[in-house]
Design an enzyme around this catalytic site. Structure first.
Site, mmCIF file in Angstrom:
data_model
loop_
_atom_site.group_PDB
_atom_site.id
_atom_site.type_symbol
_atom_site.label_atom_id
_atom_site.label_comp_id
_atom_site.label_asym_id
_atom_site.label_seq_id
_atom_site.Cartn_x
_atom_site.Cartn_y
_atom_site.Cartn_z
ATOM 1 N N ASP A 91 0.937 -1.347 0.081
ATOM 2 C CA ASP A 91 -0.111 0.104 0.148
ATOM 3 C C ASP A 91 0.857 1.319 -0.022
ATOM 4 O O ASP A 91 0.529 2.327 -0.599
ATOM 5 C CB ASP A 91 -0.936 0.013 1.151
ATOM 6 C CG ASP A 91 -2.072 -1.051 1.029
ATOM 7 O OD1 ASP A 91 -2.273 -1.376 -0.119
ATOM 8 O OD2 ASP A 91 -2.928 -1.223 2.356
ATOM 9 N N TYR A 215 -3.638 3.748 9.267
ATOM 10 C CA TYR A 215 -3.238 4.278 10.613
ATOM 11 C C TYR A 215 -4.310 4.443 11.598
ATOM 12 O O TYR A 215 -4.405 4.153 12.703
ATOM 13 C CB TYR A 215 -2.316 5.402 10.434
ATOM 14 C CG TYR A 215 -1.483 5.820 11.531
ATOM 15 C CD1 TYR A 215 -1.101 5.044 12.629
ATOM 16 C CD2 TYR A 215 -0.981 7.293 11.719
ATOM 17 C CE1 TYR A 215 -0.485 5.474 13.605
ATOM 18 C CE2 TYR A 215 -0.020 7.529 12.637
ATOM 19 C CZ TYR A 215 0.015 6.569 13.825
ATOM 20 O OH TYR A 215 0.700 7.155 14.799
#
Length: 325
Positions: A91, A215
């Site tokens: 990613d 995150y």
């Protein structure tokens, strides 16, 4: 069946395929070579950026290839030469590609050679099948929005001016953090010019739906379906039990100010790139960027299936298999 609604008309067959990869992993080289062979067998033009072309071990003779069949171009300009970009990596590689290809109208397909792969969603062992489907016109196009942040100077009354100190864009998230300090940050948040809260926390993650599985998820934020027009704000280790993630409209204008009593040097970064300092005489402004990124998924892609497999929702798959009911 895909759970995305494909609002884009089918395009002409892809003829110029851009390849981007991350150096340093032998698996990336293997996949790039498999892609090159597949594209050559289909008589398609290949466009490789200079950084990918420099990776050792690629099975391509740059000196012998016809310039109409193979081009080496600067990474920042690859969107000008291809009508489809295939990124090999994790990613993180997709985020790098997004910074180059956002706003170009060139769709991006990811081959996962990283860890989770929410953005790079094609498994290497399915490469030939899935890429062939895409080249045959069997795919979904999904538009993902980006966020922009600006650090601007305040005037004597503490109001933001037009003087931009630093700016950047993010596909996943913009993060206010304490840098190397172990102190919490004392900051104030406004949304659409309305006061929201004053917070003591290690920081704040402002994420797109795309970034909600990155995150922000590890900080306790919600998973937001990529088609939803929303922004998620997730406090990092807030110094109060009542501070919860907040989901707001994608059109929201977000402003953050550091309180004058703050004891550390806050930093702001986009998608894990180099961070910039934010002082208490400045304002951090965050809003949707005018550019978007087109992600391409092979036919049959399901966001919920990706969550099940990558987040281990079906950890006890035999006991809780769907076909048991």
């Amino acid at each position: 069946m895909s759970n995305f609604v494909n609002n884009y008309p089918k395009r002409p067959a892809f003829r110029r395929i851009g390849l981007m990869g991350r150096a340093g992993k032998s698996s990336v080289v293997e996949t790039l070579n498999e892609l090159i062979l597949l594209l050559q067998n289909r008589n398609l033009s290949i466009v490789i950026d200079t950084e990918t072309a420099a990776i050792e071990g690629l099975n391509v003779d740059f000196g012998q290839m016809d310039s109409q069949r193979l081009q080496i171009v600067p990474r920042q300009k690859i969107g000008e030469y291809c009508d489809l970009a295939i990124v090999v990596g994790g990613d993180g590689s997709m985020l790098q590609a997004a910074s180059v290809l956002a706003g170009t109208d060139v769709p991006v397909l990811g081959i996962n050679r990283g860890r989770l792969g929410f953005l790079a969603d094609v498994n290497p062992d399915e490469l030939t099948e899935k890429v062939s489907q895409v080249l045959d016109g069997k795919y979904w196009l999904v538009e993902r929005f980006l966020l922009q942040f600006q650090i601007v100077q305040n005037d004597l009354q503490g109001q933001p001016t037009d003087a931009v100190i630093h700016e950047d864009v993010a596909l996943n998230d913009i993060v206010l953090h304490a840098g190397k300090s172990v102190h919490t940050i004392d900051f104030k948040l406004k949304i659409n010019n309305s006061d929201v809260y004053r917070q003591h926390a290690d920081g704040l993650i402002v994420a797109t739906p795309t970034g909600s599985t990155a995150y922000a998820l590890s900080a306790g934020g919600p998973i937001i379906h990529p088609t939803i027009d929303a922004i998620c704000l997730v406090p990092m280790h807030p110094h109060t039990l009542t501070s919860r993630p907040l989901v707001v409209a994608g059109s929201s204008q977000i402003a953050i100010n550091i309180h004058k009593d703050n004891r550390t040097q806050p930093m702001v970064g986009a998608d894990g790139k180099a961070s910039a300092p934010l002082d208490n005489d400045q304002t951090l402004l965050i809003a949707k960027h005018h550019k978007t990124l087109l992600l391409l998924h092979p036919s049959g892609y399901s966001f919920y299936e990706a969550c099940r497999t990558k987040l281990n929702w079906n950890l006890y798959s035999e006991e809780f298999a769907f076909d048991k009911y």
